[in-house]
Design an enzyme around this catalytic site. Structure first.
Site, PDB file in Angstrom:
ATOM      1  N   HIS A 324       0.808  -1.218   0.000  1.00 17.76           N
ATOM      2  CA  HIS A 324       0.000   0.000   0.000  1.00 17.76           C
ATOM      3  C   HIS A 324       0.841   1.269   0.000  1.00 17.76           C
ATOM      4  CE1 HIS A 324      -3.398  -2.664   0.961  1.00 17.76           C
ATOM      5  NE2 HIS A 324      -4.159  -1.668   0.577  1.00 17.76           N
ATOM      6  N   GLY A 325       2.069   1.209   0.442  1.00 20.27           N
ATOM      7  CA  GLY A 325       2.873   2.429   0.432  1.00 20.27           C
ATOM      8  C   GLY A 325       4.216   2.277   1.098  1.00 20.27           C
TER       9      GLY A 325
END
Length: 504
Positions: A324-325
């Site tokens: 996700h990041g």
């Protein structure tokens, strides 16, 4: 280009639909697929033409690898091809998404002086990389054949799922582009697609974007929040991310139906789940499918004992958080999800009536399981939404400070939306001292409406029910409300914002 924009609805979508069906009607099938791919690349490059070079390089590199695998005759060659595919795709993802994060932590840990590149993250790189990675892995394992270039580029670039999923597999997409019946206009599929698209658009524009106003302000003011404002801000974000991603998923499915393409479901009322494990069977379903098929099973799945199974489960969620990041907040969020799912798998506490195969020592009613699941998911979003670990921990401190400074009124005042203009003016003229309470009432009403809608049928269920063959005129009862919703959304486009998952 955004689904929730004038250029997409009034220019791009009519042109691409007209061109696709016209070319197929004239039996220019190859040209139709190249046209769809070209329009999809325009859709992708509209944000930044620089992105086109990245996605085209990714497509050409993977297609070349797939072509070279045609000449594979030994297991050694297959392993070399698999290693090359993993290195190419994960290397591309690492460079653009994780380079700065990795070397920033190396510098902090060892006192080195690596220069950070501050690379602009290409939109959707995690999605189209995973999509192609699944194909290359299956090619190397001889579970997939080599396809024509027009099929491959259409499969990768198909614009409804290009930037924020679902993460589709070649075997569920390529046969559909070859299906002769799918090339012809089908009024029922098209009508379902329009309704589904509008319902998704409404979630995004009328709910997610409005909820984002107090949420963004609240997370920018983390040190000043008190207990009530912190609780309402995180609840608002829980609803915002739901309607944002659910809305995008509905729009993607709807757009697919307009082209007679059935995209896989990616979102199935996750907030109705009574365990964290069940929640992740309902949220971002195609990402979970990817990690199960290409990480969990290759690690051994549940075939190597209980300890190894729990470890494999944890790795899926740890990598999901990192996916996700490039931030420790996402790692912490993924870790928390993994530990909660492991707790479910231990079988200490189970939920009555659940389909979980793991027997439990103690069973609790579904309503209590839902409270725990929804509550823990809310708390985990402190990590997911905060820009730093310090901010996330500050939000936890705010909750347990048990103080009320009235900051909730400042949060609610961010809901200065056009729909509230008449009420705002009336209150300002009659009882101006009550204006802040009117904003708070609006905030609470918005949260209540959100909770109500989440508890009802999802958009796909509504559409399928309305278009049942048993209906005298399938779908007719939805046309008036969806038309009104579309007009309302178009008027509200002045507050256009990107989708949360565009950042991943």
């Amino acid at each position: 280009m955004l689904f929730n924009s004038y250029i997409f609805i009034f220019v791009f979508l009519p042109v691409v639909l007209l061109g696709w069906y016209l070319l197929n009607y004239r039996k220019h099938y190859r040209a139709a697929k190249y046209f769809l791919a070209g329009m999809s690349l325009w859709f992708y490059g509209y944000f930044n033409p620089y992105y086109l070079a990245i996605i085209i390089a990714s497509i050409l590199g993977n297609y070349l690898l797939s072509f070279l695998m045609k000449f594979s005759g030994t297991k050694l060659w297959d392993r070399i091809a698999l290693a090359a595919g993993l290195l190419f795709n994960l290397g591309l993802l690492f460079y653009f998404k994780y380079y700065d994060f990795f070397f920033e932590n190396i510098n902090a840990l060892f006192g080195t002086g690596f220069t950070l590149k501050h690379i602009l993250l290409p939109l959707g790189i995690s999605f189209f990389t995973f999509q192609q990675l699944s194909f290359i892995i299956d090619r190397a394992l001889r579970r997939a054949e080599h396809y024509s270039f027009e099929n491959y580029i259409t499969f990768v670039t198909f614009f409804p799922q290009l930037i924020a999923g679902p993460i589709v597999l070649y075997r569920e997409m390529m046969p559909q582009f070859e299906n002769a019946a799918g090339r012809r206009f089908q009024s029922e599929s098209f009508a379902k697609g329009i309704v589904l698209f509008i319902l998704g658009l409404s979630k995004k524009v009328l709910l997610a974007d409005v909820l984002a106003l107090p949420v963004n302000f609240g997370f920018d003011q983390t040190p000043f929040l008190d207990t009530p404002s912190t609780l309402l801000v995180i609840l608002a974000y829980t609803f915002e991310i739901y309607f944002d991603f659910s809305g995008y998923s509905d729009m993607a499915l709807g757009l697919g139906k307009m082209f007679n393409i059935e995209l896989p479901a990616n979102f199935n009322s996750p907030y109705k789940a009574c365990s964290v494990k069940e929640l992740w069977q309902r949220w971002h379903m195609t990402l979970s499918r990817f990690f199960i098929q290409y990480v969990y099973i290759p690690l051994g799945g549940s075939r190597r004992g209980r300890i190894r199974t729990l470890f494999n489960t944890f790795m899926v969620f740890f990598l999901s958080g990192l996916w996700h990041g490039a931030n420790w907040t996402y790692v912490a969020w993924g870790t928390m999800q993994g530990l909660l799912v492991i707790w479910d798998n231990l079988g200490i506490v189970g939920v009555k009536g659940s389909n979980d195969r793991v027997p439990a020592r103690v069973y609790i009613p579904r309503w209590l399981g839902w409270i725990f699941t929804f509550g823990f998911f809310n708390l985990s979003l402190f990590f997911f939404r905060s820009s730093s670990m310090a901010d996330a921990f500050q939000m936890f401190k705010n909750i347990f400070a048990f103080k009320n400074t009235g900051y909730i009124f400042k949060i609610a005042s961010r809901l200065d939306i056009p729909e509230f203009y008449v009420v705002k003016q009336a209150v300002s003229l009659i009882r101006p001292e009550l204006l802040e309470y009117a904003y708070l009432a609006l905030f609470l009403l918005l949260l209540a409406v959100s909770a109500f809608l989440i508890s009802r049928k999802n958009a796909l269920e509504i559409v399928e029910h309305a278009f049942r063959p048993a209906e005298p005129e399938p779908g007719r009862r939805l046309w008036l409300p969806t038309t009104l919703l579309l007009v309302w959304c178009i008027i509200s486009f002045s507050q256009v914002s990107t989708f949360i998952y565009f950042n991943f």
